[in-house]
Design an enzyme around this catalytic site. Sequence first.
Site, PDB file in Angstrom:
ATOM      1  N   ASP A 462      13.840 -16.930 -12.205  1.00  0.00           N
ATOM      2  CA  ASP A 462      12.830 -17.912 -12.573  1.00  0.00           C
ATOM      3  C   ASP A 462      11.430 -17.447 -12.218  1.00  0.00           C
ATOM      4  O   ASP A 462      10.479 -17.786 -12.905  1.00  0.00           O
ATOM      5  CB  ASP A 462      13.115 -19.263 -11.901  1.00  0.00           C
ATOM      6  CG  ASP A 462      13.050 -19.196 -10.397  1.00  0.00           C
ATOM      7  OD1 ASP A 462      13.496 -18.191  -9.831  1.00  0.00           O
ATOM      8  OD2 ASP A 462      12.545 -20.147  -9.776  1.00  0.00           O
ATOM      9  N   ASP A 467       9.984 -17.396  -2.410  1.00  0.00           N
ATOM     10  CA  ASP A 467      11.354 -17.207  -1.911  1.00  0.00           C
ATOM     11  C   ASP A 467      12.317 -17.956  -2.822  1.00  0.00           C
ATOM     12  O   ASP A 467      12.923 -18.947  -2.437  1.00  0.00           O
ATOM     13  CB  ASP A 467      11.461 -17.709  -0.470  1.00  0.00           C
ATOM     14  CG  ASP A 467      11.090 -19.174  -0.347  1.00  0.00           C
ATOM     15  OD1 ASP A 467      10.442 -19.710  -1.268  1.00  0.00           O
ATOM     16  OD2 ASP A 467      11.459 -19.804   0.662  1.00  0.00           O
ATOM     17  N   GLU A 468      12.439 -17.471  -4.056  1.00  0.00           N
ATOM     18  CA  GLU A 468      13.347 -18.111  -4.999  1.00  0.00           C
ATOM     19  C   GLU A 468      14.014 -17.049  -5.864  1.00  0.00           C
ATOM     20  O   GLU A 468      15.097 -16.614  -5.566  1.00  0.00           O
ATOM     21  CB  GLU A 468      12.611 -19.164  -5.840  1.00  0.00           C
ATOM     22  CG  GLU A 468      13.588 -19.968  -6.666  1.00  0.00           C
ATOM     23  CD  GLU A 468      13.121 -21.399  -6.940  1.00  0.00           C
ATOM     24  OE1 GLU A 468      12.244 -21.891  -6.237  1.00  0.00           O
ATOM     25  OE2 GLU A 468      13.660 -21.997  -7.873  1.00  0.00           O
ATOM     26  N   ASP A 475      16.443 -22.130 -17.416  1.00  0.00           N
ATOM     27  CA  ASP A 475      15.335 -21.282 -17.846  1.00  0.00           C
ATOM     28  C   ASP A 475      15.856 -20.203 -18.800  1.00  0.00           C
ATOM     29  O   ASP A 475      15.257 -19.919 -19.830  1.00  0.00           O
ATOM     30  CB  ASP A 475      14.693 -20.578 -16.642  1.00  0.00           C
ATOM     31  CG  ASP A 475      14.298 -21.520 -15.513  1.00  0.00           C
ATOM     32  OD1 ASP A 475      15.044 -22.476 -15.246  1.00  0.00           O
ATOM     33  OD2 ASP A 475      13.256 -21.294 -14.883  1.00  0.00           O
ATOM     34  N   TRP A 539      20.985 -26.933 -18.155  1.00  0.00           N
ATOM     35  CA  TRP A 539      21.199 -25.757 -17.295  1.00  0.00           C
ATOM     36  C   TRP A 539      22.598 -25.197 -17.591  1.00  0.00           C
ATOM     37  O   TRP A 539      22.729 -24.135 -18.184  1.00  0.00           O
ATOM     38  CB  TRP A 539      20.985 -26.144 -15.827  1.00  0.00           C
ATOM     39  CG  TRP A 539      19.546 -25.938 -15.405  1.00  0.00           C
ATOM     40  CD1 TRP A 539      19.074 -24.949 -14.589  1.00  0.00           C
ATOM     41  CD2 TRP A 539      18.395 -26.707 -15.801  1.00  0.00           C
ATOM     42  NE1 TRP A 539      17.704 -25.056 -14.459  1.00  0.00           N
ATOM     43  CE2 TRP A 539      17.257 -26.114 -15.191  1.00  0.00           C
ATOM     44  CE3 TRP A 539      18.189 -27.818 -16.624  1.00  0.00           C
ATOM     45  CZ2 TRP A 539      15.967 -26.603 -15.369  1.00  0.00           C
ATOM     46  CZ3 TRP A 539      16.909 -28.307 -16.805  1.00  0.00           C
ATOM     47  CH2 TRP A 539      15.823 -27.712 -16.183  1.00  0.00           C
ATOM     48  N   GLU A 742       4.493 -21.405 -14.463  1.00  0.00           N
ATOM     49  CA  GLU A 742       5.634 -22.306 -14.297  1.00  0.00           C
ATOM     50  C   GLU A 742       5.294 -23.715 -14.763  1.00  0.00           C
ATOM     51  O   GLU A 742       6.118 -24.401 -15.356  1.00  0.00           O
ATOM     52  CB  GLU A 742       6.033 -22.338 -12.814  1.00  0.00           C
ATOM     53  CG  GLU A 742       7.160 -23.297 -12.488  1.00  0.00           C
ATOM     54  CD  GLU A 742       7.603 -23.178 -11.029  1.00  0.00           C
ATOM     55  OE1 GLU A 742       6.762 -22.772 -10.197  1.00  0.00           O
ATOM     56  OE2 GLU A 742       8.775 -23.473 -10.741  1.00  0.00           O
ATOM     57  N   HIS A 763       6.445 -17.209 -14.867  1.00  0.00           N
ATOM     58  CA  HIS A 763       7.667 -17.986 -15.077  1.00  0.00           C
ATOM     59  C   HIS A 763       7.835 -18.074 -16.582  1.00  0.00           C
ATOM     60  O   HIS A 763       6.990 -18.593 -17.252  1.00  0.00           O
ATOM     61  CB  HIS A 763       7.375 -19.384 -14.532  1.00  0.00           C
ATOM     62  CG  HIS A 763       8.488 -20.014 -13.790  1.00  0.00           C
ATOM     63  ND1 HIS A 763       8.680 -19.795 -12.463  1.00  0.00           N
ATOM     64  CD2 HIS A 763       9.426 -20.911 -14.158  1.00  0.00           C
ATOM     65  CE1 HIS A 763       9.710 -20.535 -12.045  1.00  0.00           C
ATOM     66  NE2 HIS A 763      10.187 -21.200 -13.058  1.00  0.00           N
TER      67      HIS A 763
HETATM   68  C1  RAM Z   1      12.525 -24.592  -9.914  1.00  0.00           C
HETATM   69  C2  RAM Z   1      12.111 -23.584 -10.936  1.00  0.00           C
HETATM   70  C3  RAM Z   1      13.234 -23.206 -11.859  1.00  0.00           C
HETATM   71  C4  RAM Z   1      13.939 -24.427 -12.373  1.00  0.00           C
HETATM   72  C5  RAM Z   1      14.422 -25.277 -11.246  1.00  0.00           C
HETATM   73  C6  RAM Z   1      15.067 -26.557 -11.691  1.00  0.00           C
HETATM   74  O1  RAM Z   1      13.195 -23.977  -8.896  1.00  0.00           O
HETATM   75  O2  RAM Z   1      11.046 -24.112 -11.679  1.00  0.00           O
HETATM   76  O3  RAM Z   1      12.673 -22.487 -12.900  1.00  0.00           O
HETATM   77  O4  RAM Z   1      15.001 -24.065 -13.200  1.00  0.00           O
HETATM   78  O5  RAM Z   1      13.341 -25.617 -10.418  1.00  0.00           O
END
Ligand code: RAM
Length: 868
Positions: A462, A467-468, A475, A539, A742, A763
């Site tokens: 994403d 830290d992700e 996405d 998702w 994002e 993003h």
């Molecule tokens: C956040 C990011 C990611 C999304 C989730 C639900 O972590 O924006 O892209 O898929 O939320």
Amino acid sequence: MTIRITSCKTEYMTNPLGLDCLQPRLFWQLESDSPGASQSAYHIQVATSPEGLAQGEADMWDSGEVRSDASTHLPYDGAPLQSETSYYWRVRVWDEAGQPTAWSDIAFWSMGLLSRGEWKAKWIGRAAEPGLEMQPSPYFRKAFVLNKAVRRAVAYVTALGVYELHLNGERIGDWFAPGWTDYNVRVQVQAVELTDKLRAGENALGAIVGDGWYAGTVGFLGDKVYGERPFILLQMTVEYEDGTKERILTDASWKTSRGPILYSDMIKGEAYDAREELTGWDLPGYDDEAWELPDVRAGYNGLLVAAVEPPIRITKTMRPISMERTAAGTYIYDMGQNMVGWTELKVQGERGTQVTLSHAEMLNTDGTLYLDNLRLAVQQEHYTLKGEGVERFEPHFTFHGFRYVELIGYPGEPDLETITGKVVHSDTPVAGQLETSDPLVNRLYANITWGQRGNFLSVPTDCPQRDERLGWTGDAQIFARTAAYNMDVSRFFTKYVQDMVDCQQPSGAFTDVAPDAGWIRHKNWNTRLNWFAPDNSGWGDAGVIIPWTLYLMYGDVRVLAANYVAMVKWVEYLKHTTDDLVRPGYANYADWLSIGADTPNEVLATAYFAYSTKLLAQIADVLGKTEDAQTYRTLFDGIAAAFRRAFVDGDGRIYGDTQTVYVLALQFGLLTESQRDQAVHRLVADIRGRGYRLSTGFLGVGYLLPALTDHGCLDVAYSLLTQEAFPSWMYSIKHGATTIWERWDGWTEENGFQTPSMNSFNHYSLGSVGEWMFRYMAGIEADPAAPGFKHALIKPKPGGRLTSVKASYASLYGTLQVAWQLTGEGDFRLEVEVPPNTTATIHMPDAEGTVHTVSSGSYVFESASMLH
Ligand code: RAM
């Protein structure tokens, strides 16, 4: 007419090594100067010896002449394939007049280790050092002597962690191998050709192993998600000219040591002390007396599979465009582009001097680095000089998302040559090109491709900075089609679908992220329970949408067949979590990051349930499962009816009344004809009411422009595309964006930065408008009845302020090109190039609705009666 055969590929790759599928698929392209060139038959030969094959000795398979126009995905159908064997193949075809071509050049593939029993190597690691929170990256080495002439040497390498392979002083292979999978289930193996790098006499193999996803920090889930510390597994078979073989493999006879990498973590950056370098460690003759014995791991229960994902590589280097000295005496560089990878440092100074490189996407108003959005990520390298002249450093097992680099503690005066940006990602070859008469639209397209470059790293992530960096499925699905126009993502997404299936829940639910990063097992899970979950609408549906996209764009049936059971389980799971076919909730992220509009969860959940079901019916049809197809078509009709009953009012108002509810209902085919007209009316009214602005989030945005265009509102689609007022794509560009953000409001004139807790500037999700640019604006559309562009639909849609568009797409058959131009008083000129062995139907955007059906070749069409 002369047809030449080019681009012979196996499993989408040129001469791949180490495959483990028993029926690799073969592909080729035809090249011809004559229009209409196509194939009426083919003849494939496969042999164990290239010399034999050149003489026509096809000891593995001779297909004979097969009357067929198929030139992609031809499955090998000969004698059983053996481990560690190379197979050579060639093909000839007959053209449409029945004339045979010459044989193609000889291509090859090799098989890897096909059974577990053939793995004799042991997993080796290095014991953890006590008292250290972050462990140094271990070095491993093994010296060996070769006394005879080598014919072939291939190493099969993998790690629980990430490895860097060295042989005789040279770094070999790619970055972050073996890539990210759920290591509890499987790990990918790379096959590395080493034949030309070996020497007579002593040789040295070496490896540095990083924590990677296996033992290092994964997103916000902390570290050690899969295991405590990293291990490597390597097995090289050396085949001598005299036919004998020898194996060099990781085992207790290797040596290990700590080295200069004090720590290297994907999310936490790297510290490197050059004074600790082990000079010559990967060369023969190095004295490793002081090194330790490795720690041999008992075993590994997961699968060892041939790598499916494309290798991760440095694909570009970037020069900074400016450098500013700060009041604090540090230097801030602007790379001119929000990019992902790292910087190489060139430095000279006294031994023990410490230089820090710090990376950020944006600057604060006072010119300092904006670090708030990184959360717990540390995008920093700390380099300690050894003081022996000019030193060059780049980190090993970490990457950053950044445009700005702060250089701290630099000895002397740096300049623009001091640092170099390295752009790093899964090396998915570029497939699409797009250029219009409008510089802003071009910038938008560039931002979309940079978003893809920055986030396709082993899995579709994403974001690359905080830290992700997780494989969010929502996405990925919304961007998958755009991604496939931009780059060849055939293998990248095939691997990702496998990741999704690996973590499909026993209930049938596909998860919100893949690979599984311990959602359910992990210690941090409880704090987030009820929100992050498997099965969120839009998702989990990626598990059906992405395989379907691979089918559309490449004609890949195997990916549908291999994952069919999992897709059925998903749709059945959805069905069992409904009330009279309406899904009550299950859309915890709603229309994620929509702006000024809240789409009700149950509308989203029911709409996506319908969509997954509809695609599943189509997939069942492709696979010849007619009964299933009928079952799921009936189910789809039922869901659509339930949707209308539950959510659509007599006046056509859909519950929630957001742009997204109308867009999804229209695109997923949930409405009656009269409701469709009402939905379009309401959608457009909403857009107009907002001053031609959008309100869609991740789920709605990809369908917004397609829905408008499909329903006669091309002008509205174009005004949204080129809208510059907030919120819009161009708003970010007007404020300097070089990637997709994002959030629509990641930064606004009014409020500055959005909340730092979630504000990525790289993003790709909102960049899913790229799909519309190719399919509608340029008009390069796939035909589900002849997928993979065997038959293309060319339907350009000129409009807005654009006067020209030029786009191309490198299909499996060759490059498809479309260029349109508005000339004079709205005259329309269209140039189309259709690759050999394909056909196209061209829909002119004129008042008469002129249609041309063509075979391969270059064409120009003109029309004076443009639709407006
Ligand atoms: C956040 C990011 C990611 C999304 C989730 C639900 O972590 O924006 O892209 O898929 O939320």
